[in-house]
Design an enzyme around this catalytic site. Structure first.
Site, PDB file in Angstrom:
ATOM      1  N   SER A   3       0.849  -1.194   0.000  1.00  0.00           N
ATOM      2  CA  SER A   3       0.000   0.000   0.000  1.00  0.00           C
ATOM      3  C   SER A   3       0.879   1.236   0.000  1.00  0.00           C
ATOM      4  O   SER A   3       1.990   1.207   0.562  1.00  0.00           O
ATOM      5  CB  SER A   3      -0.870   0.006   1.263  1.00  0.00           C
ATOM      6  OG  SER A   3      -1.513   1.257   1.386  1.00  0.00           O
TER       7      SER A   3
ATOM      8  N   TYR B  81      -1.382  -0.456  10.437  1.00  0.00           N
ATOM      9  CA  TYR B  81      -1.559  -1.010   9.080  1.00  0.00           C
ATOM     10  C   TYR B  81      -0.405  -0.571   8.185  1.00  0.00           C
ATOM     11  O   TYR B  81       0.174  -1.382   7.453  1.00  0.00           O
ATOM     12  CB  TYR B  81      -2.896  -0.527   8.516  1.00  0.00           C
ATOM     13  CG  TYR B  81      -3.094  -0.792   7.035  1.00  0.00           C
ATOM     14  CD1 TYR B  81      -3.322  -2.073   6.561  1.00  0.00           C
ATOM     15  CD2 TYR B  81      -3.077   0.258   6.112  1.00  0.00           C
ATOM     16  CE1 TYR B  81      -3.520  -2.311   5.199  1.00  0.00           C
ATOM     17  CE2 TYR B  81      -3.279   0.036   4.758  1.00  0.00           C
ATOM     18  CZ  TYR B  81      -3.488  -1.247   4.307  1.00  0.00           C
ATOM     19  OH  TYR B  81      -3.683  -1.479   2.961  1.00  0.00           O
TER      20      TYR B  81
HETATM   21  P1  NDP Z   1     -11.428  -6.170   0.495  1.00  0.00           P
HETATM   22  O1  NDP Z   1     -11.751  -5.903   1.933  1.00  0.00           O
HETATM   23  O2  NDP Z   1     -12.308  -5.614  -0.556  1.00  0.00           O
HETATM   24  O3  NDP Z   1     -11.275  -7.751   0.250  1.00  0.00           O
HETATM   25  C1  NDP Z   1     -10.495  -8.460   1.164  1.00  0.00           C
HETATM   26  C2  NDP Z   1     -10.280  -9.878   0.667  1.00  0.00           C
HETATM   27  O4  NDP Z   1      -9.439 -10.548   1.614  1.00  0.00           O
HETATM   28  C3  NDP Z   1     -11.544 -10.684   0.589  1.00  0.00           C
HETATM   29  O5  NDP Z   1     -11.384 -11.667  -0.406  1.00  0.00           O
HETATM   30  C4  NDP Z   1     -11.624 -11.348   1.967  1.00  0.00           C
HETATM   31  O6  NDP Z   1     -12.351 -12.583   1.975  1.00  0.00           O
HETATM   32  C5  NDP Z   1     -10.167 -11.612   2.246  1.00  0.00           C
HETATM   33  N1  NDP Z   1      -9.857 -11.593   3.667  1.00  0.00           N
HETATM   34  C6  NDP Z   1     -10.121 -10.619   4.557  1.00  0.00           C
HETATM   35  N2  NDP Z   1      -9.729 -10.994   5.789  1.00  0.00           N
HETATM   36  C7  NDP Z   1      -9.202 -12.244   5.664  1.00  0.00           C
HETATM   37  C8  NDP Z   1      -8.653 -13.174   6.569  1.00  0.00           C
HETATM   38  N3  NDP Z   1      -8.589 -12.935   7.892  1.00  0.00           N
HETATM   39  N4  NDP Z   1      -8.222 -14.355   6.094  1.00  0.00           N
HETATM   40  C9  NDP Z   1      -8.323 -14.650   4.785  1.00  0.00           C
HETATM   41  N5  NDP Z   1      -8.834 -13.808   3.868  1.00  0.00           N
HETATM   42  C10 NDP Z   1      -9.278 -12.616   4.314  1.00  0.00           C
HETATM   43  O7  NDP Z   1      -9.913  -5.628   0.316  1.00  0.00           O
HETATM   44  P2  NDP Z   1      -9.191  -4.873  -0.925  1.00  0.00           P
HETATM   45  O8  NDP Z   1      -9.494  -5.569  -2.180  1.00  0.00           O
HETATM   46  O9  NDP Z   1      -9.428  -3.434  -0.795  1.00  0.00           O
HETATM   47  O10 NDP Z   1      -7.651  -5.098  -0.510  1.00  0.00           O
HETATM   48  C11 NDP Z   1      -6.834  -6.107  -1.081  1.00  0.00           C
HETATM   49  C12 NDP Z   1      -5.391  -5.769  -0.706  1.00  0.00           C
HETATM   50  O11 NDP Z   1      -5.056  -4.479  -1.227  1.00  0.00           O
HETATM   51  C13 NDP Z   1      -5.142  -5.691   0.798  1.00  0.00           C
HETATM   52  O12 NDP Z   1      -3.889  -6.254   1.104  1.00  0.00           O
HETATM   53  C14 NDP Z   1      -5.136  -4.191   1.081  1.00  0.00           C
HETATM   54  O13 NDP Z   1      -4.362  -3.873   2.208  1.00  0.00           O
HETATM   55  C15 NDP Z   1      -4.506  -3.680  -0.205  1.00  0.00           C
HETATM   56  N6  NDP Z   1      -4.797  -2.280  -0.468  1.00  0.00           N
HETATM   57  C16 NDP Z   1      -6.087  -1.841  -0.659  1.00  0.00           C
HETATM   58  C17 NDP Z   1      -6.323  -0.497  -0.894  1.00  0.00           C
HETATM   59  C18 NDP Z   1      -7.697   0.041  -1.075  1.00  0.00           C
HETATM   60  O14 NDP Z   1      -7.868   1.270  -1.039  1.00  0.00           O
HETATM   61  N7  NDP Z   1      -8.718  -0.796  -1.284  1.00  0.00           N
HETATM   62  C19 NDP Z   1      -5.226   0.467  -0.972  1.00  0.00           C
HETATM   63  C20 NDP Z   1      -3.913  -0.092  -0.776  1.00  0.00           C
HETATM   64  C21 NDP Z   1      -3.723  -1.419  -0.539  1.00  0.00           C
HETATM   65  P3  NDP Z   1     -13.983 -12.606   2.271  1.00  0.00           P
HETATM   66  O15 NDP Z   1     -14.625 -11.917   1.089  1.00  0.00           O
HETATM   67  O16 NDP Z   1     -14.357 -14.054   2.323  1.00  0.00           O
HETATM   68  O17 NDP Z   1     -14.208 -11.861   3.539  1.00  0.00           O
END
Ligand code: NDP
Length: 257
Positions: free
Chosen positions: A152, A166
């Site tokens: 990020s 984070y």
């Molecule tokens: P979302 O919250 O939209 O999706 C998260 C995903 O991770 C889902 O598939 C969820 O599964 C899964 N997940 C969440 N918690 C767990 C857990 N404890 N164990 C296993 N799987 C888990 O996240 P984003 O798409 O926004 O983020 C994806 C990545 O991008 C992350 O690493 C985030 O830090 C990074 N990021 C995002 C930004 C943003 O603005 N969106 C900016 C910068 C980085 P389920 O659907 O089953 O809950």
């Protein structure tokens, strides 16, 4: 004399964590379009994950789903062998699953929440990456491979008043990239980072600020948040042969921030 028919190249087999929605979903659909077979993980949203799997199958990919909560590091450790058993030799890994914790000041962040953020964002990627490299390393009989860690922009700006722990976890992930890239460069494993800026997904609602993308837009040089497919393109590039000499680097996809 006619040329012998070309042997079709083996399809890449790529594991994407957290692929049921958001950025992970966009990566899955992009890689399916690019010809990857896919292992996709989700934590609890089976229906959403099935939808992603169907979309990827419609693009010609073989897809297997794995339910795993990365708070459980033993389950994380079993993942790569399960993927290999289901799909065959794995060539790619995208460490995408991540959580932010609640948005707020540093003094208000409960230590239990920080512990969970580090478990999901740092310890689970260590465990999964170790298993992936042990499988891919040419020194250990593997055929090489490529890993992309989804970090990020927070890792380099510290996210004051928002989520410092984070940001710390993503800085640690950046060093997972750098250290493993250099340790395993000669063993056929490339490791890189993609660092998104604020992107339209549900992660902001989970952090307590569903409108964060709109609120932050004025402070982004491009004046808008990103869309998941704009992150997926960078991941696809880093997993492709076009990036065959690229390792230990970070592609920032953050609208100029
Ligand atoms: P979302 O919250 O939209 O999706 C998260 C995903 O991770 C889902 O598939 C969820 O599964 C899964 N997940 C969440 N918690 C767990 C857990 N404890 N164990 C296993 N799987 C888990 O996240 P984003 O798409 O926004 O983020 C994806 C990545 O991008 C992350 O690493 C985030 O830090 C990074 N990021 C995002 C930004 C943003 O603005 N969106 C900016 C910068 C980085 P389920 O659907 O089953 O809950």
């Amino acid at each position: 004399m006619t040329d012998a028919p070309a042997t079709p190249a083996a399809r890449p087999i790529t594991l994407i964590t957290g692929a049921s929605r958001g950025i992970g979903r966009a990566i899955a659909e992009r890689l399916a379009a690019d010809g990857h077979d896919l292992a996709l993980t989700y934590r609890e949203r089976r229906d959403a994950a099935e939808e992603v799997a169907d979309a990827c199958r419609a693009l010609g990919a073989r897809v297997e789903l794995f339910e795993v909560d990365f708070a459980d590091l033993e389950a994380a450790d079993r993942l790569v062998p399960e993927v290999v058993a289901a799909l065959g030799a794995m060539t790619g890994l995208v460490n995408n699953a991540g959580i932010t914790g609640r948005i707020g000041g540093f003094l208000d962040a409960p230590i239990e929440e920080s512990e969970l953020v580090f478990r999901i964002n740092v310890l689970a990627p260590i465990v999964v990456t170790r298993a992936a490299i042990a499988h891919m390393s040419t020194d250990l009989g593997g055929s090489g491979g490529a890993i992309v860690n989804i970090s990020s922009g927070a890792a380099t700006n510290g996210s004051p008043h928002t989520y410092v722990p984070y940001a710390m976890s993503k800085a640690a992930l950046n060093i997972l990239t750098l250290g493993t890239a250099r340790e395993f460069a000669a063993a056929g494993v490339r490791v890189n980072t993609v660092s998104p800026g604020t992107t339209y997904t549900e992660i902001h609602a989970a952090a307590g600020r569903p409108n964060a993308p709109e609120e932050r837009a004025p402070r982004i040089p491009m004046q808008r948040a990103g869309h998941p497919h704009e992150i997926a393109g960078a991941v696809a590039y880093l997993l492709s042969d076009d990036a065959s000499y690229t390792t230990g680097t970070d592609i920032r996809v953050a609208g100029g921030n």
